[in-house]
Design an enzyme around this catalytic site. Structure first.
Site, short mmCIF file in Angstrom:
data_model
loop_
_atom_site.label_atom_id
_atom_site.label_comp_id
_atom_site.label_asym_id
_atom_site.label_seq_id
_atom_site.Cartn_x
_atom_site.Cartn_y
_atom_site.Cartn_z
N ASN A 1 0.87 -1.18 0.00
CA ASN A 1 0.00 0.00 0.00
C ASN A 1 0.91 1.23 0.00
O ASN A 1 1.42 1.63 1.04
CB ASN A 1 -0.89 -0.05 1.25
CG ASN A 1 -1.83 1.13 1.34
OD1 ASN A 1 -1.77 2.05 0.53
ND2 ASN A 1 -2.70 1.10 2.33
N ARG B 1 -2.66 -2.11 -3.30
CA ARG B 1 -3.86 -1.30 -3.09
C ARG B 1 -3.76 -0.08 -4.02
O ARG B 1 -2.77 0.66 -3.97
CB ARG B 1 -3.93 -0.83 -1.65
CG ARG B 1 -5.08 0.11 -1.43
CD ARG B 1 -5.09 0.67 -0.04
NE ARG B 1 -6.26 1.52 0.13
CZ ARG B 1 -6.23 2.68 0.74
NH1 ARG B 1 -5.10 3.15 1.26
NH2 ARG B 1 -7.32 3.39 0.86
N HIS C 1 -12.69 3.17 0.35
CA HIS C 1 -12.72 2.18 1.44
C HIS C 1 -13.49 0.93 1.01
O HIS C 1 -13.99 0.17 1.85
CB HIS C 1 -13.41 2.71 2.72
CG HIS C 1 -12.63 3.74 3.46
ND1 HIS C 1 -13.24 4.78 4.13
CD2 HIS C 1 -11.31 3.91 3.67
CE1 HIS C 1 -12.33 5.54 4.72
NE2 HIS C 1 -11.14 5.03 4.44
N ASN D 1 -8.80 7.10 10.41
CA ASN D 1 -8.42 8.49 10.14
C ASN D 1 -9.30 9.07 9.05
O ASN D 1 -9.73 10.20 9.12
CB ASN D 1 -6.95 8.55 9.74
CG ASN D 1 -6.13 9.17 10.82
OD1 ASN D 1 -6.58 10.12 11.47
ND2 ASN D 1 -4.95 8.65 11.03
N ARG E 1 -10.14 15.80 7.60
CA ARG E 1 -10.98 16.22 6.47
C ARG E 1 -12.34 16.67 6.97
O ARG E 1 -12.91 16.06 7.88
CB ARG E 1 -11.18 15.07 5.48
CG ARG E 1 -9.91 14.66 4.76
CD ARG E 1 -10.24 13.60 3.70
NE ARG E 1 -9.08 12.77 3.48
CZ ARG E 1 -9.09 11.44 3.43
NH1 ARG E 1 -10.22 10.78 3.57
NH2 ARG E 1 -7.98 10.79 3.22
N MET F 1 -8.88 10.38 17.80
CA MET F 1 -10.07 10.24 18.64
C MET F 1 -9.74 9.88 20.08
O MET F 1 -10.40 10.34 21.01
CB MET F 1 -11.02 9.20 18.03
CG MET F 1 -12.37 9.15 18.68
SD MET F 1 -13.22 10.75 18.64
CE MET F 1 -14.14 10.62 17.12
N ARG F 2 -8.69 9.07 20.27
CA ARG F 2 -8.34 8.70 21.64
C ARG F 2 -7.99 9.95 22.46
O ARG F 2 -8.44 10.12 23.60
CB ARG F 2 -7.14 7.75 21.64
CG ARG F 2 -7.44 6.41 22.24
CD ARG F 2 -6.30 5.47 22.03
NE ARG F 2 -5.73 5.62 20.68
CZ ARG F 2 -4.87 4.78 20.14
NH1 ARG F 2 -4.47 3.73 20.82
NH2 ARG F 2 -4.40 4.95 18.93
N ASN G 1 -12.83 0.27 18.36
CA ASN G 1 -12.35 0.48 19.73
C ASN G 1 -13.10 1.47 20.59
O ASN G 1 -12.96 1.46 21.80
CB ASN G 1 -10.88 0.96 19.68
CG ASN G 1 -9.98 -0.07 19.06
OD1 ASN G 1 -9.83 -1.16 19.58
ND2 ASN G 1 -9.39 0.26 17.92
N GLU H 1 -8.17 -5.33 5.41
CA GLU H 1 -8.01 -5.00 4.00
C GLU H 1 -6.87 -5.80 3.38
O GLU H 1 -6.94 -6.18 2.21
CB GLU H 1 -7.76 -3.50 3.84
CG GLU H 1 -9.00 -2.68 4.18
CD GLU H 1 -8.71 -1.21 4.37
OE1 GLU H 1 -8.90 -0.46 3.42
OE2 GLU H 1 -8.30 -0.82 5.47
P1 AMP Z 1 -7.18 3.79 11.72
O1 AMP Z 1 -6.95 4.85 10.66
O2 AMP Z 1 -8.18 2.75 11.31
O3 AMP Z 1 -5.91 3.21 12.27
O4 AMP Z 1 -7.87 4.55 12.96
C1 AMP Z 1 -7.23 5.60 13.64
C2 AMP Z 1 -8.21 6.25 14.60
O5 AMP Z 1 -8.69 5.26 15.53
C3 AMP Z 1 -7.58 7.35 15.43
O6 AMP Z 1 -8.48 8.46 15.51
C4 AMP Z 1 -7.45 6.71 16.80
O7 AMP Z 1 -7.48 7.65 17.85
C5 AMP Z 1 -8.69 5.85 16.82
N1 AMP Z 1 -8.61 4.86 17.90
C6 AMP Z 1 -7.80 3.79 18.01
N2 AMP Z 1 -7.99 3.15 19.20
C7 AMP Z 1 -8.95 3.87 19.86
C8 AMP Z 1 -9.60 3.75 21.13
N3 AMP Z 1 -9.29 2.76 21.99
N4 AMP Z 1 -10.54 4.65 21.45
C9 AMP Z 1 -10.88 5.65 20.62
N5 AMP Z 1 -10.30 5.82 19.41
C10 AMP Z 1 -9.35 4.95 19.03
#
Ligand code: AMP
Length: 390
Positions: A9, A84, A173, A204, A234, A277-278, A328, A378
């Site tokens: 990718n 990809r 996606h 993201n 975005r 988000m975390r 999550n 994926e």
């Molecule tokens: P990805 O692009 O699929 O890796 O997702 C990334 C996003 O998932 C980021 O905003 C992270 O903060 C969020 N994320 C991962 N683990 C958690 C969690 N335990 N609680 C809240 N958001 C999470």
């Protein structure tokens, strides 16, 4: 025959790779090259022997791939490479074996995805030079959406823009939505062709898709991945009038506006704190108002989009959450489903807190439409589609 597929990718400054069994989904080796083209370019390998990070002397993608070649497990030589590719336009409706004609076709789609397709092509070119004997397959992010009905893919702008240049909604996606929708059909003991679900891929980048008769019938992203729900950086949907206003009243250039909507908006722009988000969940728990606002807007718009996408379905068999946030975040799933009671979607606080029940990822309470938390894969989808073609 070996079933190991090397999945690549390639992005503008990064390259993700994984060695995946296209039949069993086992992953034996993976990694990430980052900051390509910059002085601190590096590649990290993950394997059963642990993690290792090495600098990439010239920062080149091809060097990263050749460093990866040397680390591949000797007893698991790949039989093919699956790439990809972000945009397949109207031509590529499914995965294809790569030849010169396909490369030219992906290049034509670059005008629709100037941020992504050129980087994908660079990865393919480097892999073809370094692995001249291996078949290479392109798997498109848009392919699963290629059956969108006309009423879902047209923008209400002069039709000649579609006729001449292909300006329409494509969706992205697709590999992830396809995978989790198939998993949901399994979990629900239904045939995939007779399953009607909405899947929310929340990472993201975020998008929502309605799946019926084994294909995507509508999705929230459009001609580019900027349309739709709120994402990390975005904006998702905005009034296009804002773009004129920024240009006319704030004297912003096209590049500056593109940068604002793609890289400075979304969760980051609303919270002024983070796109992650975390981080926002922690900050809002500690009283950060911007973080709370970002979460509120994210969840409200997401619920609104999920609800809107049901119009193409005859019934809703399940709502699926996937991606880093979807897999999550208890808080986001709860806040979204709390706004979807009219669709008979109710999550169970205990199951939701555990990211789903032990076996199949159900988080709904009794009497609700099923709500499923399904980890996306994926890489496996790309590996299995690659294996099917060789
Ligand atoms: P990805 O692009 O699929 O890796 O997702 C990334 C996003 O998932 C980021 O905003 C992270 O903060 C969020 N994320 C991962 N683990 C958690 C969690 N335990 N609680 C809240 N958001 C999470």
């Amino acid at each position: 025959m070996s079933r190991w597929i090397l999945v690549l990718n390639a992005g503008s400054s990064s390259l993700k790779f994984a060695l995946v069994n296209g039949t069993t989904a086992e992953e034996s080796f993976s990694g990430l090259a980052e900051c390509l083209g910059a002085g601190d370019a590096r590649v990290t390998f993950h394997s059963e022997h642990g993690n290792q990070t090495l600098p990439i002397s010239d920062g080149a993608m091809e060097t990263a791939i050749s460093m990866m070649m040397e680390k591949l497990p000797l007893d698991r030589h790949p039989v093919a490479i699956g790439h990809r590719v972000v945009h397949g336009g109207e031509r590529f409706r499914q995965a294809v074996l790569i030849d010169d004609d396909v490369l030219a076709g992906i290049d034509v789609c670059s005008s629709l995805a100037p941020l992504h397709n050129p980087a994908n092509l660079q990865g393919i070119a480097a892999a073809r030079r370094l692995f001249p004997d291996l078949p290479q397959v392109a798997v498109f992010d848009t392919a699963f959406h290629s059956g969108l009905p006309e009423k879902a893919y047209h923008y209400a702008i002069p039709i000649e823009l579609y006729d001449k240049f292909g300006v329409r909604r494509y969706g992205f996606h697709g590999t992830s939505h396809h995978y989790v929708a198939m998993q949901a059909a399994d979990i629900l003991h239904r045939s995939f062709n007779e399953t009607q679900v909405i899947s929310a891929h929340l990472g993201n980048g975020c998008s929502v898709t309605a799946v019926k008769s084994g294909q995507s019938i509508d999705t929230s992203m459009g001609m580019t991945p900027l349309e739709g729900v709120v994402m990390g950086t975005r904006s998702g949907d905005v009034d296009p009038g804002i773009i004129f206003w920024l240009a006319e009243q704030q004297a912003m250039s096209v590049e500056e506006i593109g940068d604002l909507l793609n890289k400075k908006s979304g969760l980051l722009g609303l919270s002024t704190l983070s796109n992650d988000m975390r981080t926002l969940e922690e900050a809002s728990a500690n009283g950060h108002q911007g973080a709370q606002l970002a979460i509120d807007v994210f969840c409200y718009r997401l619920a609104k989009t999920i609800s809107a996408l049901t119009v193409g379905l005859d019934r809703l068999d399940a709502l699926i959450f996937t991606g880093g946030i979807g897999e999550n975040s208890r808080l986001i799933r709860q806040t979204v489903t709390d706004q979807l009671a009219l669709l008979n979607l109710f999550s169970d606080p205990d199951k939701n807190a555990n990211n789903g029940d032990n076996t199949k990822g159900h988080i709904e309470r009794d009497g609700s439409v099923p709500i499923l938390v399904i980890p996306t894969d994926e890489e496996y989808m790309i590996a299995s589609q690659t294996l099917a073609l060789i």
